[in-house]
Design an enzyme around this catalytic site. Structure first.
Site, PDB file in Angstrom:
ATOM      1  N   HIS A 145     -42.361 -21.561 -46.145  1.00 57.98           N
ATOM      2  CA  HIS A 145     -41.177 -21.419 -47.000  1.00 57.98           C
ATOM      3  C   HIS A 145     -40.837 -19.953 -47.157  1.00 57.98           C
ATOM      4  O   HIS A 145     -41.698 -19.086 -47.036  1.00 57.98           O
ATOM      5  CB  HIS A 145     -41.416 -22.068 -48.365  1.00 57.98           C
ATOM      6  CG  HIS A 145     -42.644 -21.571 -49.058  1.00 57.98           C
ATOM      7  ND1 HIS A 145     -43.908 -22.038 -48.765  1.00 57.98           N
ATOM      8  CD2 HIS A 145     -42.812 -20.608 -49.995  1.00 57.98           C
ATOM      9  CE1 HIS A 145     -44.795 -21.406 -49.508  1.00 57.98           C
ATOM     10  NE2 HIS A 145     -44.161 -20.514 -50.261  1.00 57.98           N
ATOM     11  N   HIS A 162     -39.074 -17.278 -49.844  1.00 60.59           N
ATOM     12  CA  HIS A 162     -38.573 -17.010 -51.194  1.00 60.59           C
ATOM     13  C   HIS A 162     -37.305 -16.176 -51.080  1.00 60.59           C
ATOM     14  O   HIS A 162     -37.254 -15.215 -50.293  1.00 60.59           O
ATOM     15  CB  HIS A 162     -39.588 -16.183 -51.990  1.00 60.59           C
ATOM     16  CG  HIS A 162     -40.893 -16.868 -52.240  1.00 60.59           C
ATOM     17  ND1 HIS A 162     -41.222 -17.413 -53.468  1.00 60.59           N
ATOM     18  CD2 HIS A 162     -41.966 -17.090 -51.442  1.00 60.59           C
ATOM     19  CE1 HIS A 162     -42.439 -17.917 -53.411  1.00 60.59           C
ATOM     20  NE2 HIS A 162     -42.909 -17.738 -52.185  1.00 60.59           N
TER      21      HIS A 162
HETATM   22  P1  5GP Z   1     -46.340 -19.159 -52.135  1.00 59.12           P
HETATM   23  O1  5GP Z   1     -47.292 -18.336 -52.952  1.00 59.12           O
HETATM   24  O2  5GP Z   1     -47.037 -20.268 -51.403  1.00 59.12           O
HETATM   25  O3  5GP Z   1     -45.486 -18.304 -51.246  1.00 59.12           O
HETATM   26  O4  5GP Z   1     -45.327 -19.766 -53.178  1.00 59.12           O
HETATM   27  C1  5GP Z   1     -45.306 -21.100 -53.566  1.00 59.12           C
HETATM   28  C2  5GP Z   1     -44.203 -21.232 -54.595  1.00 59.12           C
HETATM   29  O5  5GP Z   1     -43.956 -22.595 -54.798  1.00 59.12           O
HETATM   30  C3  5GP Z   1     -44.565 -20.615 -55.946  1.00 59.12           C
HETATM   31  O6  5GP Z   1     -43.633 -19.591 -56.255  1.00 59.12           O
HETATM   32  C4  5GP Z   1     -44.473 -21.796 -56.910  1.00 59.12           C
HETATM   33  O7  5GP Z   1     -43.890 -21.469 -58.138  1.00 59.12           O
HETATM   34  C5  5GP Z   1     -43.629 -22.802 -56.137  1.00 59.12           C
HETATM   35  N1  5GP Z   1     -43.964 -24.188 -56.422  1.00 59.12           N
HETATM   36  C6  5GP Z   1     -45.200 -24.743 -56.422  1.00 59.12           C
HETATM   37  N2  5GP Z   1     -45.125 -26.046 -56.724  1.00 59.12           N
HETATM   38  C7  5GP Z   1     -43.800 -26.325 -56.893  1.00 59.12           C
HETATM   39  C8  5GP Z   1     -43.089 -27.522 -57.220  1.00 59.12           C
HETATM   40  O8  5GP Z   1     -43.657 -28.594 -57.405  1.00 59.12           O
HETATM   41  N3  5GP Z   1     -41.750 -27.422 -57.319  1.00 59.12           N
HETATM   42  C9  5GP Z   1     -41.089 -26.243 -57.123  1.00 59.12           C
HETATM   43  N4  5GP Z   1     -39.748 -26.267 -57.261  1.00 59.12           N
HETATM   44  N5  5GP Z   1     -41.726 -25.112 -56.817  1.00 59.12           N
HETATM   45  C10 5GP Z   1     -43.067 -25.144 -56.705  1.00 59.12           C
END
Ligand code: 5GP
Ligand code: ZN
Length: 142
Positions: free
Chosen positions: A102, A104
């Site tokens: 993903h 951001h």
């Molecule tokens: P990463 O650290 O993997 O780049 O970011 C994962 C992101 O996913 C985090 O910013 C977290 O807030 C978001 N996230 C985790 N679980 C969920 C969810 O169930 N729904 C949504 N909308 N975001 C999520």
């Protein structure tokens, strides 16, 4: 469509758990991050499950790339941000928590206080040239 039943983003794609979806096409979905660093913080992700950004096929990469400009324009309009960070945490060491690729999109304003740590280094003489040669060889075989 490849999915991981234990993956939170695959479950969002399948509408098994709710999300605040702002955009969807045949290959890409974008929704509000549940833990926003700034209001309007988006996550853009392929609908098919890939844990690793280096494994995304060209067609999916193209779909993600195509979705980025309109999503960015919408983010600026909706949030009033002056800019945004596009961030992909690739791998646990880079801060990846959800193992479904993903990106951001984090709205930014010059006085938002979010900041970032960017401890810029430098290269010893000749090292940059070595790296360029290594990169060119690796990319030719990628
Ligand atoms: P990463 O650290 O993997 O780049 O970011 C994962 C992101 O996913 C985090 O910013 C977290 O807030 C978001 N996230 C985790 N679980 C969920 C969810 O169930 N729904 C949504 N909308 N975001 C999520
Ligand atoms: Zn997934």
């Amino acid at each position: 469509m490849a999915r991981d039943p234990n993956c939170i983003f695959c479950r969002i794609v399948a509408v098994e758990i709710p999300a605040a979806v702002v955009y969807e096409d045949e290959a890409v979905i974008a929704f509000l991050d549940i833990g926003p660093l700034a209001e309007g913080h988006l996550l853009m992700t392929p609908k098919v499950h890939y844990a690793d950004v280096t494994q995304i096929p060209p067609s999916v990469a193209a779909n993600l790339g195509a979705a980025l400009p309109p999503l960015g324009r919408a983010l600026l309009k909706v949030t009033g941000a002056e800019g945004f960070n596009v961030l992909c945490n690739q791998g646990r060491s880079a801060g990846q928590v959800v193992q479904h690729v993903h990106f951001h999109l984090i709205p930014r304003k010059s006085d938002d206080g979010l900041g970032f740590r960017w401890n810029a280094g430098s290269y010893e003489a000749g090292r940059a040239e070595e790296l360029v040669a290594a990169y060119q060889k690796a990319i030719a075989n990628a």
